[in-house]
Design an enzyme around this catalytic site. Sequence first.
Site, PDB file in Angstrom:
ATOM      1  CG  ASP A   1       8.579  -0.766  -5.748  1.00 46.97           C
ATOM      2  OD1 ASP A   1       7.374  -1.043  -5.583  1.00 46.97           O
ATOM      3  OD2 ASP A   1       9.152   0.145  -5.127  1.00 46.97           O
TER       4      ASP A   1
ATOM      5  NE  ARG B   1       4.111  -2.799   1.162  1.00 46.53           N
ATOM      6  CZ  ARG B   1       4.561  -1.712   1.774  1.00 46.53           C
ATOM      7  NH1 ARG B   1       5.004  -0.691   1.032  1.00 46.53           N
ATOM      8  NH2 ARG B   1       4.594  -1.628   3.069  1.00 46.53           N
TER       9      ARG B   1
HETATM   10  O1  F6P Z   1       8.959  -0.081  -2.284  1.00 48.25           O
HETATM   11  C1  F6P Z   1       7.742  -0.710  -2.076  1.00 48.25           C
HETATM   12  C2  F6P Z   1       6.636   0.282  -1.900  1.00 48.25           C
HETATM   13  O2  F6P Z   1       5.414  -0.399  -1.768  1.00 48.25           O
HETATM   14  C3  F6P Z   1       6.549   1.325  -3.000  1.00 48.25           C
HETATM   15  O3  F6P Z   1       5.925   0.813  -4.145  1.00 48.25           O
HETATM   16  C4  F6P Z   1       5.817   2.441  -2.281  1.00 48.25           C
HETATM   17  O4  F6P Z   1       6.129   3.705  -2.806  1.00 48.25           O
HETATM   18  C5  F6P Z   1       6.371   2.356  -0.901  1.00 48.25           C
HETATM   19  O5  F6P Z   1       6.838   1.054  -0.720  1.00 48.25           O
HETATM   20  C6  F6P Z   1       5.362   2.696   0.159  1.00 48.25           C
HETATM   21  O6  F6P Z   1       6.022   2.705   1.364  1.00 48.25           O
HETATM   22  P1  F6P Z   1       5.283   2.743   2.775  1.00 48.25           P
HETATM   23  O7  F6P Z   1       4.851   1.337   3.089  1.00 48.25           O
HETATM   24  O8  F6P Z   1       6.303   3.248   3.686  1.00 48.25           O
HETATM   25  O9  F6P Z   1       4.078   3.635   2.639  1.00 48.25           O
END
Ligand code: F6P
Length: 344
Positions: free
Chosen positions: A127, A277
């Site tokens: 982010d 990610r």
């Molecule tokens: O903070 C990083 C992030 O990828 C955000 O962009 C997203 O809202 C969140 O984490 C998603 O989290 P999780 O992996 O718990 O679904």
Amino acid sequence: VTARVAVLTGGGDCPGLNAAIRAVVRRSHERGSEALGVRNGWRGLVEGNVEPLGMREISGILPRGGTILGTTGVDPRRLDGGVERVLEHARGIDAIVAIGGEGTLGVAAELHALHGLPVVGVPKTIDNDLAATDYTIGFDTAVSIATEAIDRLHTTAESHNRVMVVEVMGRESGWIALHAGLAAGADAILVPEHPMTLEAVTALLEARHRRGKDFSIVVVAEGCPLVLESGERRVVSMGVDPNGFVRYGGVGYELGVELERRTGFQTRVTVLGHVQRGGTPTGRDRVVAARLGLLAADLAHERRFGLMAAVRGDDVVPVSLRDATAERKGVPAELYATARALFG
Ligand code: F6P
């Protein structure tokens, strides 16, 4: 052995974490210390799940996405006796390098301030919204994945004369949306810091059509509210996760429905999600991770705790963990204006 240095990764994973772990371990060994790996973020210190990290464990991890240590967003302060257990398991450890975002580093800042936990931070989050640093590990990779996705959507949008809505990650910050949208020539970019009204987006798409451009790309950050000219705002989310964080996702679908209804243009929606990610980090993320990891390991050996290794301009410098976690770094108005100048 000079010191026992433990490293942990907390919160959402991202590409580049392994490059940072590798740098911390290598520098610790070089300085005559023993390196330890804490499993699954702060949860590993609550449970005492800590193992030695040797050269063999870090061999070959540099280009790999994710984290070899595992990660969770567990906050020991929310667990019964959690903080006490962390302090107990940290007793034989001289320094902890915590690699994380707002949540993980917020725990680090508080446990250092209130209990003197010997901790140094390293900023990571796709982010890019941590204060006190210009950059966080993972952001460049996320932007390049999102940019490529938008490029691909461009050719299919053009073939079908469609509006393509692309929802990207970023919680309450529009860094990924802004950068990927700007890089890929999006016609509108919706970010939480400077939300556009639905009326304004509709007008933009209609103006494009009048100019003979009958396809459009709209990028929206997951946490961006839908805003009407009347002032009405709606944030789309899927509740709260067990660690207390709002789960975003889905605003793209609602935006797509609204835009199609208002313009009559065929619209399709893509939610990029965790693809942003995953996988191998870009060169930039590996380089920044290496530099921040080395600085954090040095700070740990110099017993300069309560600090975070940060990026400032071209340099890596120590900043206070408190400053880094006190507020969120949003997309500045002038950067948004740059993107906006190229809308439509
Ligand atoms: O903070 C990083 C992030 O990828 C955000 O962009 C997203 O809202 C969140 O984490 C998603 O989290 P999780 O992996 O718990 O679904």
